[in-house]
Design an enzyme around this catalytic site. Sequence first.
Site, PDB file in Angstrom:
ATOM      1  N   SER A  74       0.605  -1.728   0.009  1.00  0.00           N
ATOM      2  CA  SER A  74      -0.116   0.053  -0.225  1.00  0.00           C
ATOM      3  C   SER A  74       1.002   1.411   0.109  1.00  0.00           C
ATOM      4  O   SER A  74       2.056   1.163   0.043  1.00  0.00           O
ATOM      5  CB  SER A  74      -1.023  -0.081   0.899  1.00  0.00           C
TER       6      SER A  74
ATOM      7  N   TYR B  32      -2.372  -0.733  10.306  1.00  0.00           N
ATOM      8  CA  TYR B  32      -1.817  -0.787   8.672  1.00  0.00           C
ATOM      9  C   TYR B  32      -1.225  -0.476   8.691  1.00  0.00           C
ATOM     10  O   TYR B  32      -0.326  -0.929   7.391  1.00  0.00           O
ATOM     11  CB  TYR B  32      -3.623  -0.430   8.070  1.00  0.00           C
TER      12      TYR B  32
HETATM   13  P1  NAD Z   1     -11.252  -6.119   0.046  1.00  0.00           P
HETATM   14  O1  NAD Z   1     -11.688  -5.789   0.665  1.00  0.00           O
HETATM   15  O2  NAD Z   1     -12.170  -5.931  -1.599  1.00  0.00           O
HETATM   16  O3  NAD Z   1     -10.707  -7.431  -0.322  1.00  0.00           O
HETATM   17  C1  NAD Z   1     -10.154  -8.131   0.632  1.00  0.00           C
HETATM   18  C2  NAD Z   1     -10.074  -9.586   0.384  1.00  0.00           C
HETATM   19  O4  NAD Z   1      -9.429 -10.149   1.485  1.00  0.00           O
HETATM   20  C3  NAD Z   1     -11.893 -10.245   0.622  1.00  0.00           C
HETATM   21  O5  NAD Z   1     -11.073 -11.390  -1.063  1.00  0.00           O
HETATM   22  C4  NAD Z   1     -11.516 -11.138   1.713  1.00  0.00           C
HETATM   23  O6  NAD Z   1     -12.363 -12.079   1.567  1.00  0.00           O
HETATM   24  C5  NAD Z   1     -10.191 -11.348   1.843  1.00  0.00           C
HETATM   25  N1  NAD Z   1      -9.829 -11.355   3.932  1.00  0.00           N
HETATM   26  C6  NAD Z   1      -9.922 -10.063   4.486  1.00  0.00           C
HETATM   27  N2  NAD Z   1      -9.657 -10.878   5.576  1.00  0.00           N
HETATM   28  C7  NAD Z   1      -9.626 -12.476   5.420  1.00  0.00           C
HETATM   29  C8  NAD Z   1      -9.429 -14.080   6.039  1.00  0.00           C
HETATM   30  N3  NAD Z   1      -8.991 -13.532   7.278  1.00  0.00           N
HETATM   31  N4  NAD Z   1      -8.041 -14.687   5.214  1.00  0.00           N
HETATM   32  C9  NAD Z   1      -8.910 -14.954   4.004  1.00  0.00           C
HETATM   33  N5  NAD Z   1      -8.963 -13.646   3.170  1.00  0.00           N
HETATM   34  C10 NAD Z   1      -9.794 -12.400   3.609  1.00  0.00           C
HETATM   35  O7  NAD Z   1     -10.042  -4.840  -0.316  1.00  0.00           O
HETATM   36  P2  NAD Z   1      -9.095  -4.708  -1.301  1.00  0.00           P
HETATM   37  O8  NAD Z   1      -9.218  -3.670  -1.456  1.00  0.00           O
HETATM   38  O9  NAD Z   1      -9.561  -5.263  -2.851  1.00  0.00           O
HETATM   39  O10 NAD Z   1      -7.745  -4.954  -0.430  1.00  0.00           O
HETATM   40  C11 NAD Z   1      -6.810  -5.946  -0.912  1.00  0.00           C
HETATM   41  C12 NAD Z   1      -5.885  -5.810  -0.796  1.00  0.00           C
HETATM   42  O11 NAD Z   1      -5.034  -4.360  -1.690  1.00  0.00           O
HETATM   43  C13 NAD Z   1      -5.393  -5.717   1.133  1.00  0.00           C
HETATM   44  O12 NAD Z   1      -4.278  -5.882   1.223  1.00  0.00           O
HETATM   45  C14 NAD Z   1      -5.064  -4.207   1.017  1.00  0.00           C
HETATM   46  O13 NAD Z   1      -4.739  -3.488   2.169  1.00  0.00           O
HETATM   47  C15 NAD Z   1      -4.745  -3.386  -0.174  1.00  0.00           C
HETATM   48  N6  NAD Z   1      -4.862  -2.343  -0.927  1.00  0.00           N
HETATM   49  C16 NAD Z   1      -5.980  -1.960  -1.237  1.00  0.00           C
HETATM   50  C17 NAD Z   1      -6.259  -0.443  -1.317  1.00  0.00           C
HETATM   51  C18 NAD Z   1      -7.707   0.206  -1.553  1.00  0.00           C
HETATM   52  O14 NAD Z   1      -7.571   1.333  -1.732  1.00  0.00           O
HETATM   53  N7  NAD Z   1      -9.211  -0.571  -1.375  1.00  0.00           N
HETATM   54  C19 NAD Z   1      -5.142   0.244  -1.359  1.00  0.00           C
HETATM   55  C20 NAD Z   1      -4.379   0.107  -1.264  1.00  0.00           C
HETATM   56  C21 NAD Z   1      -3.940  -0.971  -0.121  1.00  0.00           C
END
Ligand code: NAD
Length: 261
Positions: free
Chosen positions: A143, A156
């Site tokens: 991130s 985080y």
């Molecule tokens: P999201 O909530 O849409 O997806 C998260 C996924 O992780 C889902 O499939 C969920 O079921 C799974 N998950 C959550 N807890 C879990 C657990 N205990 N065991 C197994 N699976 C689990 O989120 P996203 O926005 O797609 O985020 C995905 C990654 O990208 C994360 O690591 C997040 O920190 C990172 N990220 C997101 C953003 C953003 O703005 N959306 C920005 C930077 C980084």
Amino acid sequence: MKLQGKTALVTGSTSGIGLAVAKAVAAEGASLMINGFGDVEAIEAERQALEQTSGAHVLHDGADLFDPAQIAAMVERCSAELGAPDILINNAGIQHVAPVDEFPVEKWDAILQINLSAVFHTTRLCLPAMKEKGWGRIINTASAHSLVASPNKSAYVAAKHGVAGFTKSVALEIAEAGITINCISPGYVWTPLVEKQIPDTMKARGMTREEVMNDVLLKAQPTKRFVTVEEVAALALFLTGDGAASITGANLSMDGGWTAQ
Ligand code: NAD
């Protein structure tokens, strides 16, 4: 289909970025294990769609990445039923926002376990087979918060900085093994998670949708547009290819200029 014959394991791929990465990898013909929570029927529909796209087997494993034993069982199942992962994409992540002196201890533990320790566990479990084959790709969704901080996100930010450090250390260990490990560090990405925050913030702050987007969410993002999940998936796919063989230990920002400031 440049990933035909390869197996990919993508954690947290039932939603958002992980699902887009799974689609990109499937489009190149890889066998695939997806992981994550959600509606059982919706996950099965996605699994079938991914299988149709790739023409190879696609399995879903519901391992809770909080639990190292479930992580080990997921990697074992992937190896037994699809083949040992050639491509490991550590993407699952959760967030909680609170001042550090009010931060719930169980939330701290969960964020560190799921966002950081799970990356250690999948990596240590997948590396031996990659070393044997002399080829592997590990891609960690970090991130912008692996490089800079925001207030009230101590767990985080600590976990994501940890992922970036872990990535660099492991890259040095495996540099001569034909295996690369890198981070992708997105800024704000348009996912269901982000969309869900908008109505509440509009209500709480008396703002329009546009004001919430520009003055709250995209305040730090100079491009003033969300990164798309397809953009993140395209970079992940590039990192799986031969053209990326010399990229290792890198933390690749995709944040619309956020961390250039
Ligand atoms: P999201 O909530 O849409 O997806 C998260 C996924 O992780 C889902 O499939 C969920 O079921 C799974 N998950 C959550 N807890 C879990 C657990 N205990 N065991 C197994 N699976 C689990 O989120 P996203 O926005 O797609 O985020 C995905 C990654 O990208 C994360 O690591 C997040 O920190 C990172 N990220 C997101 C953003 C953003 O703005 N959306 C920005 C930077 C980084």
